[in-house]
Enzyme design. Structure first.
Site, short mmCIF file in Angstrom:
data_model
loop_
_atom_site.label_atom_id
_atom_site.label_comp_id
_atom_site.label_asym_id
_atom_site.label_seq_id
_atom_site.Cartn_x
_atom_site.Cartn_y
_atom_site.Cartn_z
CD GLU A 154 4.72 0.75 0.17
OE1 GLU A 154 4.17 0.87 1.27
OE2 GLU A 154 4.51 1.52 -0.79
CE LYS A 186 3.48 3.39 4.06
NZ LYS A 186 2.78 2.89 2.85
CB CYS A 230 5.48 4.24 0.31
SG CYS A 230 4.48 4.68 -1.14
#
Length: 294
Positions: A52, A124, A165
């Site tokens: 990330e 995300k 993440c």
């Protein structure tokens, strides 16, 4: 950080995770990433993943907005496309900030095919809005627009599910990807040192065991120019929960040989992906003792 050489086939391939300590200089971060991608390709990796925030680690909003560019004409994307084509690899940029509005960004993954074309994009979904105490506060949703689509993409060896993440803490997303046919789930991250020490290994192994997929998680590690400290420990995990490759806290490359037949073996032993049941959550109330005695 290396494994024994294994020739790529329809069921076996070599995966590599690029671990970084990205800073505030986009061009330098891209150059560092491309160099490590080259190291991975030199070790015969067919799939290479970066963490990330590959291109920029920045918490200051004004700096972040100034340094982030739209997708169209993006020099970083052009460099990564060229790296994928030059090395003839599947290159997965774990995430980078992309400008999608005047003051709005996406935290977006890019999967490049070996010819340099973009094979998949993923924004995300779950925003990292947390207060870890002692002044360590993160409010990702202030600058970033959350994604709304889970993404799965075809690789030569099976389907790859994409996450980033904080998505790691949401098992429903991972199970949905597995149910959609994922053999591998990517979890590129920039986990904080605090949360990494407490939860990183446990969460990643749990997601692998629950979904019976290989988990591939490249990480940021070390103390960054912006003062943030990340945990590192990039991990490759088998569908049985075994750690096949692990990094430390320094930049480098983690290599693992992936045998997709392991997925079938594990799913034959414990076919939990076929055992879902529909259920309701109800609130039970205490029955008076005299009612039970009747």
């Amino acid at each position: 950080m290396t494994a024994s050489p294994q020739a790529a086939s329809k069921s076996v391939f070599r995966a590599a995770l690029v671990q970084m300590c990205a800073g505030r200089d986009v061009a330098r971060n891209v150059a560092d990433a491309v160099a490590l991608i080259g190291e991975a390709a030199a070790q015969q990796a067919a799939y290479v993943q970066t963490p990330e925030c590959t291109t920029l680690m920045e918490v200051d909003t004004e700096r972040l907005m100034a340094e982030t560019k739209p997708e169209a004409g993006n020099a970083s994307l052009a460099a990564f496309s060229q790296a994928a084509a030059d090395k003839k690899i599947w290159l997965h940029i774990g995430s980078m900030a992309v400008k999608i509005g005047e003051r709005r960004l996406a935290n977006r993954s890019y999967l490049f095919a070996p010819n340099g074309d973009v094979s998949a994009r993923y924004d995300k979904i779950h925003m990292f809005d947390v207060d870890l105490g002692k002044g360590e506060v993160y409010s990702e949703s202030v600058n970033y627009q959350a994604g709304s689509n889970a993404v799965i993409s075809e690789l030569p060896w099976g389907r790859l599910g994409l996450t980033i993440c904080y998505d790691l803490r949401f098992p429903a997303l991972h199970r949905a990807l597995a149910k959609a046919g994922a053999s591998f789930i990517a979890g590129p991250a920039a986990f904080t040192r605090i949360t990494g020490e407490a939860h990183w290994h446990t969460l990643l192994r749990a997601r692998a065991i629950e979904t019976e997929t290989f988990i591939l998680a490249a990480a940021q590690g070390g103390r960054h120019e912006n003062g943030r400290e990340t945990f590192g420990h990039s991990l490759i995990i088998s569908p049985w929960g075994e750690i096949l490759g692990e990094g430390g806290t320094e930049p480098g490359v983690v290599i693992g040989d992936i045998d997709t037949q392991r997925i079938d073996e594990v799913r034959r032993k414990i076919p939990s992906l076929t055992h879902d049941r529909v259920f309701s959550v109800v609130e039970e109330r205490v029955s008076p003792l005299e009612t039970i005695r009747k």
